[in-house]
Design an enzyme around this catalytic site. Sequence first.
Site, short mmCIF file in Angstrom:
data_model
loop_
_atom_site.label_atom_id
_atom_site.label_comp_id
_atom_site.label_asym_id
_atom_site.label_seq_id
_atom_site.Cartn_x
_atom_site.Cartn_y
_atom_site.Cartn_z
CG ASN A 1 21.36 -6.89 14.12
OD1 ASN A 1 21.18 -7.23 12.95
ND2 ASN A 1 20.52 -7.19 15.10
CE LYS B 1 18.16 -4.26 15.19
NZ LYS B 1 17.31 -4.02 16.32
CG HIS C 1 18.36 -10.05 17.74
ND1 HIS C 1 17.18 -9.35 17.79
CD2 HIS C 1 19.36 -9.15 17.88
CE1 HIS C 1 17.47 -8.06 17.96
NE2 HIS C 1 18.78 -7.91 18.01
CD GLU D 1 14.93 -6.72 16.41
OE1 GLU D 1 15.53 -7.01 15.36
OE2 GLU D 1 15.18 -5.69 17.07
CD GLU E 1 21.20 -7.44 21.64
OE1 GLU E 1 21.68 -6.42 21.15
OE2 GLU E 1 20.51 -8.24 20.99
N GLY F 1 16.32 -0.72 20.30
CA GLY F 1 15.64 0.13 19.33
C GLY F 1 14.69 1.13 19.97
CB SER G 1 19.34 2.33 22.98
OG SER G 1 18.06 1.93 22.49
C1 PEP Z 1 20.13 -4.98 18.41
O1 PEP Z 1 19.30 -5.10 17.55
O2 PEP Z 1 20.82 -5.94 18.73
C2 PEP Z 1 20.29 -3.66 19.04
C3 PEP Z 1 21.06 -3.56 20.09
O3 PEP Z 1 19.59 -2.61 18.49
P1 PEP Z 1 19.66 -1.06 18.94
O4 PEP Z 1 21.11 -0.70 19.05
O5 PEP Z 1 18.97 -0.32 17.83
O6 PEP Z 1 18.95 -0.96 20.23
#
Ligand code: PEP
Length: 247
Positions: free
Chosen positions: A9, A11, A92, A94, A164, A170, A210
Amino acid sequence: MKKKFIGANWKMNLLQAELEVLLLELSAISVKKEVLEFVIFPSQIYLSDCIKQSNLTFGAQDIHSENNGAFTGAVSAEQVKSAGAKFVLIGHSERRTIFQESNELIKAKVDAALNTSIELVFCCGESLDIRDKGTEKEWVSNQLKEGILHLSAEKIGTCIIAYEPVWAIGTGKVANTQQIEEMHTFIRETLIKKYGPDIALAVRIIYGGSCTPDNAKEIFTLNNVDGGLIGGASLNFESMSTLLNSF
Ligand code: PEP
């Protein structure tokens, strides 16, 4: 055999020139296609270019719930499909938090994607508040119930569910293996109760939050973890290639 799934992803990151370099590098990796499905979710503006330039598989980071109309700035499922995208991320965290998307809207987007025959990655997960209260399973259960469990057995079988935890996205904080396995098993059991074991086992449940080359192997070999959604680490070729090669 059910293939593992890795989503990158990107973003709202990478300018065209940077994206082209990363895409060229990633295209040169030989992914074991028999066991692993690798899908990149670039910024919508570059989706079409990516699809033309590379033989990798791509998805959209979001869609509108309607197919067309006066929705300035939005992109429909039909549009991303006609550009050649095979997947879409829906719900997601976000989108849920920054853009205040409700479970009701997310459900409409799930339907829009499936009515257009785009495969979807349905994202769910709790905030730190909820985790601290100990009500994370109820929270995720409700997100599933209101967003995706209305689907028929035939349709849910094609979906991917990404767990998630919002507090791990992040932030560099990874959920521990027990927390991940517990929630993935809970999601699998929820699917079994509603659809029976055959359909429930066909659904891939992936982890996001992460993930890095250092923790990927440990996470991706847990029970009921069928792959991952990678944000930050997917912007770096070395991390991404190590991650992909860990399969
Ligand atoms: C995500 O945005 O779905 C995600 C898992 O981000 P990160 O790996 O940066 O935590």
